[in-house]
Design an enzyme around this catalytic site. Structure first.
Site, PDB file in Angstrom:
ATOM      1  N   THR A   1       0.924  -1.142   0.000  1.00 60.27           N
ATOM      2  CA  THR A   1       0.000   0.000   0.000  1.00 60.27           C
ATOM      3  C   THR A   1       0.948   1.172   0.000  1.00 60.27           C
ATOM      4  OG1 THR A   1      -1.878  -0.995   1.132  1.00 60.27           O
ATOM      5  CG2 THR A   1      -1.648   1.353   1.464  1.00 60.27           C
TER       6      THR A   1
ATOM      7  N   ASP B   1     -10.697  -7.510   1.730  1.00 62.16           N
ATOM      8  CA  ASP B   1     -11.000  -6.607   2.847  1.00 62.16           C
ATOM      9  C   ASP B   1     -12.462  -6.724   3.283  1.00 62.16           C
ATOM     10  OD1 ASP B   1      -8.528  -5.611   3.376  1.00 62.16           O
ATOM     11  OD2 ASP B   1      -8.805  -3.704   2.344  1.00 62.16           O
TER      12      ASP B   1
HETATM   13  O1  DON Z   1      -7.726  -0.819   2.947  1.00 61.90           O
HETATM   14  C1  DON Z   1      -7.084  -1.495   3.747  1.00 61.90           C
HETATM   15  O2  DON Z   1      -7.195  -1.425   4.939  1.00 61.90           O
HETATM   16  C2  DON Z   1      -6.071  -2.479   3.181  1.00 61.90           C
HETATM   17  N1  DON Z   1      -6.445  -2.853   1.857  1.00 61.90           N
HETATM   18  C3  DON Z   1      -4.722  -1.869   3.222  1.00 61.90           C
HETATM   19  C4  DON Z   1      -3.707  -2.876   2.812  1.00 61.90           C
HETATM   20  C5  DON Z   1      -2.362  -2.566   3.219  1.00 61.90           C
HETATM   21  O3  DON Z   1      -2.045  -1.564   3.792  1.00 61.90           O
HETATM   22  C6  DON Z   1      -1.404  -3.618   2.836  1.00 61.90           C
HETATM   23  N2  DON Z   1      -0.164  -3.464   3.385  1.00 61.90           N
HETATM   24  N3  DON Z   1       0.513  -2.721   3.774  1.00 61.90           N
END
Ligand code: DON
Length: 537
Positions: free
Chosen positions: A356, A397
């Site tokens: 991310t 998610d």
């Molecule tokens: O929206 C979210 O909470 C996740 N899809 C974020 C994913 C994430 O931060 C992955 N790694 N660091």
């Protein structure tokens, strides 16, 4: 030394930008320097550049959240998160016995949500952009067409994923040599298909992502790969404006995202509960600080996981959950001398991803942009569209099987089930901190659920423990969520005395390598900003 002096000097004149990747930072910074270029323009350039140079998380096949504060003070939250396709449904990842089909929500086309990034950037530009759209995509097109040297970290990530990402024919063509090894560190990564896609988006704007060859390519490949995306999903997608949550702390206001982000609620609850404790006089290192902070984090996570989801799907006002009376009851019984045991201990160890990405921008007028964007896991679902860009696995998610842990170990509830057109609950937490009517900092991080605790701790480091901007980001962190009850910590966060104390209270502990990858901008005086990138990476 010379480089940092230069960065600081240029910040005085035109604002500041921090992203996770150097080419994207440079491209975005150049837009801030251009006559008429503003923070939104710089964000659009950063976003498309990251899709080229940081394929693990930068994206056009994913989604994200943008918080924007205009120079005059109006604040906006633009949600361009992925939605569940029209053909999605709550049981889509379960077999006939109701068991989760392994990896079906994380790997391959079935895991892909309808991406929102191009729609989000277009919307932001339409409302607040200054320079022409086409010109903002030029740096990304140039980086894709002419290439840039593959970093050591990128090479390592691609090598690690040769068996998953390398199986996709388009990703193989982009990132791997004929013998299956990842393209070499230092060699130029040229992505001609991606350059063509970006040129189309530059010329046609958002309509290139509503219908036409880009969408056709996605949908046909998805269908062949067992996915459920349809052309209609791209026609229907809408970025949404959501309320900005204003969280007060002493003389500061934190601007934060509301559902489907859990950020605003998490910050209002954790800071609300913390306001009863003398953290500053205890100090950063003190076992009481760590214990109380861990407890408030865990309690806020329990509420997040049980009650939150896409705001259309919640049959109650999420605002009620940040009401002071509710927060008081949520925090009742927290003690620096007692560890609250979770309800269940039978808990699967989740796999964790650190991908991310977040970028923070301030322009010379004092406008601020805080964007967190993602493909969810690193390189998303490990599938690429023929147009040369990777697709998210954001469907994971959702509570793909309510009551069971997802890849981040989050056990989520019925408000976060897969329903067509809905967005999955998110931990992404872009924030803007305002003091005396002026932006004081812009902060965000990747890290799945650890995003929430990372952003909270950077905030506390700066505004409670009075650290410098660099220390605030560099200081070691820890993370606790509802389940598992384990407090995970980075080296240097807990002294041996603190470890013994926490153990004596019954707190399970685990040392981990890294938490978060913060990209932030801090005000240092009336006219001066400092961009801070995380020294962990
Ligand atoms: O929206 C979210 O909470 C996740 N899809 C974020 C994913 C994430 O931060 C992955 N790694 N660091």
């Amino acid at each position: 030394m010379i480089i940092s002096a230069f960065i600081l000097a240029t910040c005085l004149q035109h604002g500041a930008v921090a992203t996770a990747e150097i080419h994207a930072t440079q491209a975005s910074d150049a837009i801030l320097k251009e006559e008429g270029g503003n923070a939104i323009d710089a964000a659009i350039t950063a976003s498309f550049a990251l899709a080229v140079t940081y394929p693990t998380a930068g994206n056009i096949g994913g989604g994200g959240f943008m918080l924007y504060r205009e120079p005059e003070g109006l604040a906006w939250f633009l949600d361009f998160r992925e939605v569940a396709p029209a053909a999605g449904h709550p049981e889509m990842y379960l077999d006939e016995n109701g068991e989760l089909i392994e990896e079906s929500s994380t790997l391959g086309w079935k895991a892909v949500g309808v991406p929102g990034s191009v729609f989000g950037m277009w919307e932001a530009h339409k409302l607040w952009g200054s320079l022409p759209w086409e010109s903002l995509l030029e740096p990304a097109i140039e980086l894709a067409a002419s290439g840039f040297p593959i970093s050591e970290a990128e090479h390592r990530r691609l090598t690690r994923l040769a068996k998953t990402l390398g199986k996709d024919p388009y990703a193989f063509r982009s990132f791997y040599n004929k013998d299956g090894s990842a393209k070499d560190e230092g060699s130029l990564l040229i992505q001609p298909e991606l350059a063509v896609t970006l040129r189309r988006i530059a010329k046609q704007g958002v309509s290139a992502f509503r219908k036409g060859p880009i969408v056709k390519g996605i949908v046909e490949t998805s269908q062949k790969g067992g996915g459920v995306l349809a052309e209609e999903d791209f026609i229907q997608y809408r970025p949404e404006f959501r309320p900005v949550q204003k969280v007060r702390w002493r003389d500061l206001t934190i601007l934060a995202a509301t559902a489907p982000s859990s950020s605003g609620l998490f910050l209002s609850q954790t800071l609300g509960m913390l306001s009863d404790f003398p953290l500053a006089s205890w100090g950063w290192e003190d076992p009481r600080t760590v214990q109380v902070l861990g407890e408030v984090e865990a309690r806020a996570f329990a509420i997040r996981n049980r009650w939150m989801g896409d705001p259309i799907g919640c049959d109650f006002g999420v605002a009620a959950l940040s009401h002071p009376t509710f927060i008081k009851s949520l925090g009742s019984g927290i003690s620096p001398n007692r560890f609250t045991r979770p309800r269940s201990t039978n808990y699967p160890a989740p796999w964790e991803s650190k991908e991310t990405t977040h970028y923070s921008i301030v322009d010379s007028r004092g406008a601020a942009v805080s964007v967190t964007t993602t493909l969810n896991s690193g390189y998303g679902a490990k599938v690429m569209a023929p147009g040369g860009f990777l697709m998210n696995n954001e469907m994971d998610d959702f509570a793909t099987r309510p009551g069971y842990a997802n890849q981040f170990g989050l056990i989520q509830g019925k408000y976060n089930q897969v329903i067509p057109g809905r967005r999955p609950l998110s931990s992404m937490s872009p924030i803007i901190v305002v003091r005396d009517g002026q932006v004081d900092s812009v902060i965000g991080s990747p890290g799945g659920p650890t995003i929430l605790t990372t952003v909270l701790q950077v905030f506390l480091n700066r505004y409670v423990f009075r650290m410098t901007p660099k220390q605030s980001v560099a200081a070691p962190r820890f993370h606790r969520q509802d389940l598992p009850a384990t407090l995970k910590y980075e080296a240097g966060r807990l002294t041996s005395k603190v470890i013994s104390r926490l153990r004596s209270l019954g707190q399970p502990l685990k040392k981990i390598r890294k938490l978060g990858n913060v990209d932030a901008v801090f005000r240092v005086n009336e006219t001066e900003w400092i961009p801070v990138t995380d020294p962990r990476w």
